[in-house]
Design an enzyme around this catalytic site. Structure first.
Site, PDB file in Angstrom:
ATOM      1  N   GLY B  16       0.746  -1.026  -0.084  1.00 47.49           N
ATOM      2  CA  GLY B  16       0.011  -0.251  -0.195  1.00 47.49           C
ATOM      3  C   GLY B  16       0.775   1.267   0.032  1.00 47.49           C
ATOM      4  N   ALA B  19       3.173   2.984  -5.110  1.00 48.45           N
ATOM      5  CA  ALA B  19       3.101   2.118  -6.018  1.00 48.45           C
ATOM      6  C   ALA B  19       1.480   1.174  -6.029  1.00 48.45           C
ATOM      7  CB  ALA B  19       4.213   1.056  -6.512  1.00 48.45           C
ATOM      8  N   LYS B  82       6.588  22.135  -9.689  1.00 51.49           N
ATOM      9  CA  LYS B  82       7.935  21.873 -10.019  1.00 51.49           C
ATOM     10  C   LYS B  82       8.244  22.293 -11.502  1.00 51.49           C
ATOM     11  CE  LYS B  82      11.122  18.065 -10.540  1.00 51.49           C
ATOM     12  NZ  LYS B  82      11.166  16.620 -10.583  1.00 51.49           N
TER      13      LYS B  82
END
Lengths: 500, 517
Positions: B16, B19, B82
């Protein structure tokens, strides 16, 4: 500081020679590069034809060539695709057209169609292709002021000799100089050409040599590293026959490609005649029989000086070696099916220009060119190989043999993924998009067994609507397009207004 | 028939972390319930590595396709924007360049821009190519706004990603996915049941005794690779001869005063140090090679180099660069760290998870095994991994640093042929190899080549087609246009405060931090 390339010698014949010379001259002439052309005797006769895919228009724009000249001087007929008959027993003909790609971001339409087809839809994929619909109606998909939801492109059937003359005139007008017309000897050491000694005694030396001599490979074959890889196991025909038959009463908007026991016969309509090309395997068909066979298969009278020539498919493993760059059919020799030689020439020239050597004597760019052309050529070969590999003409030796050869890896992957999921994994340097590949593989009898599972996330009603909408769009847009004859009669053809 | 008119595929996701929840969320959101049912097994006792906290612009597509509201996601994960990665001391000491999420040049100058720029150097100008990149300049000015849409102006020439707290992102995805039908089971796996003949995984046996059966298993168990590596014995390909870093020391520090809209990555003696600004804190860490430095020295170097006070002790992570040769075997596919590991130098960890999901979706099998789908998935992932691998190696290899052993080793090492070729072409005449699939488009390669000191010897003669005076004028105008537009952009921190301010708590931290300044 290394020196720039200031002189380019192009050796070859016909359209490839002049397209290459004109392109270099146009892009670099003003920076001081001089382009010399050595024009070898043309092998074209009055019966030859070029089937040119739509990409040629981009090259014409770069060269500043007015496309109206094609219609006026090259007896051009617009061509929306190619129609393939008899590549399978008891299967209907199919068309591979040049439909423009759907906007990115959506799942490809093939997935929707595949789901509908697996659930019982009886409408073939072709009916969703605007290009195919135009082929059926002998119409030309011109773009109007208000581009509709779908569009397709068209190429041309061109009289080959007239086209070569046109491009030659353009090249000369741009400033290309003719150096001679016959090569006595190519002076080469190892992987470098030192000079071309011409028949008239002059010696032509250049920083860069472009080989556009076709299968003769006059320049590149003289280099130590030159190596030709044969593709005859996938593209088995080794002979080509060219002739003419009378103009068709109603000009079709497509090339007709009909397979027979020994290969295939193509009919390419021009304004004043129909060019006939037969491509076959001499193990099956005698040269003496082909003229009559062509007449029978095309149901037309064969006339003109029929010409036979050898055909050898394959590629130069390194089309750019040292100071010598092979372009077009000198680099990649394809089967004439699909009408790709000008497309090939164009692509090679484009790559050469973006990778044009920065300095004379180093040619590091060769590596990038060779990789790009290698991949480009293999994709085109795979497209052609599919016609042969997936044929269903059983119990005929040539067709049985080529069906048993294992497919090139890239083609096998496309076949597998199309069968499994109606997907086409495109590689780098592909000429054909997913839709063209889908038309090809469906035409060759590959039946999808599944599709992208995400399609199931879309309500059946929505899919049905998409499918029906597209069917309606194709039909209504195709109906607005001018017919071939009407197109040729107009200076600026445009879609007809749908009136009451 | 392949996979029509079947019962839905029972998918079990093991793990969990980022990914696991990305996989569960993606499968549940993008596939209909008629196709699959997703169950996720995780244990709160097992820590999450929290792969990097910086992302690539692709994440926005993923979030958009899941119907995620950007501002909501950013608030929930303390995210910042970003525009790229700033590299400090890479290539040579004193270097500083931004690898931008955008192009160099104007919207219509295409890929030839750097050729024109290179030509201007010969004409006597010594400007940096970054001055012609909107994203680079905005990043360095700590400014941010969304890219312009609809018109081809220079402020449309970039995209953006996020810095976020990856474990909060996983939680966010969990909140999103459970209502969409993902069933979560808490607990540890005791055993794995396999088919004796095929090796197919049949079920996970939990410590509670519960048996969780499935048709298809997604291994997101992290470095342990419990299913793919552990049970199916997938072969590991070691890339550490090219990417010698094998340790990381992550450490959080307080929020930085001015939020940088970029990740900063500084080359160190034996590796590199990241700095990722979040709304509530700053992520830092030292990725190093144990061959070239010991852990204590690395820890000290890290602590000495930090800009802000630490919030916790650095904790050591061990890894090896490389990947499972086939990340899908039998009925199991590994996503994230269980399938491979590449250091987060270019923020590729979350991208690799995302792209694996996006490749898996169209290839998701039916109940019957189909080798064609497996082969195609693995081929696609090969391409993804190798592209990134080469790009990462480039950062290490392309250096002229003499000061430490790591850098001397990397400069001298033999790199893969696919990279050697690319470097040679660029070095000669600025050719950037293009490819259709896989990460990193020409502008990325360009920024690293040039930023690390590799200027092409020559340029394409086609660049000489326009008169040099006109070229210089055009470049001057472009540079000015970029400067003017950036002066008008909001500061990144005020943009965040307005658009996606996380919580009161973080406001307090901000005030504290400002008080100290």
């Amino acid at each position: 500081m290394s020196e720039r390339v200031t002189s380019v010698a192009v050796v070859g014949r016909e359209a490839p020679l002049w397209l290459a010379a004109a392109s270099v001259q146009r892009a670099l002439g003003r920076t001081g590069v001089r382009v010399h052309a050595v024009e070898l005797p043309s092998q074209l006769t009055e019966v030859d034809v070029y089937a040119a895919s739509p990409t040629l228009a981009a090259m014409h724009r770069l060269l500043g060539l007015d496309k109206q000249l094609l219609f006026k001087l090259c007896r051009a007929v617009p061509m929306v695709g190619q129609r393939f008959s008899n590549w399978a027993r008891n299967a209907p003909p199919y068309v591979i057209a040049y439909d423009d790609e759907a906007p990115a971001g959506e799942l490809p339409f093939t997935s929707y169609w595949a789901k509908a087809a697996l659930e019982g839809l009886r409408v073939g994929f072709e009916d969703f292709s605007l290009g195919s619909a135009c082929a059926r109606l002998n119409a030309v998909p011109v773009v109007g002021e208000d581009p509709g939801p779908l569009s397709a492109s068209y190429g041309y059937h061109l009289d080959a000799s007239a086209y070569a003359v046109l491009i030659k005139q353009l090249a000369l007008r741009l400033g290309v100089e003719i150096a001679g017309s016959s090569v006595r000897e190519v002076a080469a050491t190892g992987d470098a050409i030192e000079a071309i000694n011409l028949a008239d005694g002059t010696r032509l030396a250049a920083d860069l040599y472009i080989d556009a001599s076709g299968q003769d490979a006059v320049l590149i074959s003289r280099l130590a590293s030159a190596q030709f890889e044969s593709w005859s196991q996938w593209l088995p025909c080794n002979r080509m026959f060219a002739a003419s038959s009378p103009r068709m009463a109603q000009l079709p908007a497509f090339s007709q490609i009909s397979a027979f026991a020994g290969g295939w016969i193509g009919q390419f309509p021009l304004q004043d005649r129909t060019a006939i090309t037969a491509v076959y395997d001499t193990a099956v068909v005698d040269d003496g029989e082909i003229a009559e066979l062509s007449a029978v298969i095309t149901r037309s009278a064969i006339s003109g000086d029929a010409v036979l020539s050898a055909l050898r498919t394959g590629r130069q493993l390194s089309p750019w070696i040292g100071n010598c760059v092979a372009i077009g059919e000198t680099a990649v020799a394809l089967d004439p099916v699909g009408g790709l030689p000008l497309h090939l020439t164009h692509a090679c020239i484009s790559h050469l220009m973006t990778l044009f050597p920065a300095t004379a004597g180093e040619y590091q760019e060769a590596d990038a060119y060779n990789r790009a052309i290698g991949s480009f050529g293999a994709n085109l070969r795979d497209f052609q190989a599919a016609h042969y590999r997936l044929n269903r003409r059983f119990d005929e030796p040539m067709w049985d043999r080529v069906r048993d050869v294992s497919a090139p890896a890239g083609l096998q992957r496309k076949i597998d993924m199309f069968a499994a999921r109606t997907m086409i994994p495109l590689a780098d340097e592909e000429s054909f998009d997913e839709q063209s590949w889908a038309a090809l593989l469906l035409g060759c009898g590959v039946r999808p067994q599944g599709y992208d599972p995400r399609v199931d996330g879309i309500a059946d009603q929505v899919i049905l609507q998409k499918v029906q909408q597209r069917l309606r769009d194709v039909a209504s847009i195709a109906r607005q397009m001018p017919g071939v004859e009407q197109f040729l009669a107009l200076e600026q053809p445009s879609p007809a207004l749908v009136g009451g | 028939m392949d996979n029509q008119v079947e019962e839905p595929l029972e998918i079990v996701v093991l793990g969990g972390g980022t990914a696991g929840w990305m996989a569960a969320a993606g499968l549940a959101a993008l596939l209909p319930a008629s196709r699959c049912r997703v169950r996720l097994v995780e244990s709160e006792e097992i820590g999450i590595v929290g792969v990097g906290e910086a992302t690539l612009p692709h994440i926005k597509n993923f979030n958009d396709s899941l119907g995620i509201d950007e501002a909501e996601m950013m608030r929930a994960t303390n995210a910042t924007f970003k525009l790229g990665v700033q590299f400090v001391d890479w290539g040579f000491k004193g270097s500083r360049y931004v690898h931008p999420f955008g192009v160099h040049g104007s919207a219509d100058s295409g890929l030839g821009f750097h050729q024109q720029w290179r030509r201007s150097l010969d004409a006597g100008r010594d400007w940096d190519i970054q001055e012609f990149s909107f994203a680079c300049m905005a990043a360095q000015a700590n400014r941010f706004d969304f890219p312009a849409t609809g018109k081809p102006t220079v402020n449309s020439t970039y995209s953006y990603a996020y810095h976020f707290d990856a474990s909060l992102y996983a939680k966010f995805l969990r909140r999103l996915s459970e209502p969409r039908g993902v069933i979560r089971t808490e607990g540890k796996v005791r055993d794995v049941e396999q088919d004796a003949d095929s090796g197919d995984i049949l079920a996970l046996i939990m410590e509670s005794g519960e048996r969780i059966a499935g048709d298809f298993f997604v291994d997101c168990s992290g470095f342990r690779s419990l299913l793919l590596g552990g049970k199916l014995g997938a072969e590991w390909e070691d890339w550490s001869k090219w990417l010698p870093c094998d340790r990381a020391l992550p450490v959080p520090t307080e929020r930085c005063g001015e939020l940088t809209p970029y990740t900063r990555v500084t080359a160190m003696d034996a590796g590199w140090r990241w700095r990722i600004p979040l709304q509530h804190r700053t992520g830092n860490g030292y990725v190093f090679s144990s061959r070239f430095i010991d852990e204590d020295k690395a820890r000290q170097d890290l602590l000495d180099a930090l800009d802000e006070p630490t919030l916790a002790e650095p904790r050591l992570l061990k890894f090896q660069a490389g990947r499972r040769v086939q990340s899908w075997q039998r009925n199991c596919v590994a996503l994230g760290l269980s399938g491979g590991f590449l250091e987060p130098l270019e923020s590729t960890s979350i991208y690799l998870i995302q792209i694996a999901i996006m490749h898996l979706l169209p290839l998701l099998p039916g109940k019957r095994y189909d080798q064609r789908l497996v082969d195609e998935f693995n081929r696609r992932m090969d391409v993804e991994y190798e592209r990134i691998r080469d790009f990462l190696i480039l950062h290490y290899h392309l250096n002229s640093r003499e000061d430490t052993e790591l850098w001397r080793y990397c400069r001298a090492m033999e790199v893969p042929e696919s990279l050697q070729r690319k470097i040679a072409l660029f070095s000669h005449s600025g050719i950037v190899e293009q490819y259709k699939d896989g990460l990193f488009t020409p502008p990325s390669w360009l920024s690293v080549y040039l930023g690390q000191g590799l200027t092409p010897q020559h340029f394409n003669p086609l660049a000489e087609a326009i008169p040099v005076n006109r070229l210089i004028k055009e470049l001057d105008d472009l540079r000015e246009d970029i400067r003017d537009r950036i002066d008008e952009l909001p500061k990144h921190s005020s943009f965040i405060a307005r658009y996606a301010n996380a919580q009161q708590a973080s406001d307090m931290l901000l005030h504290e931090a400002e008080g100290r300044v």
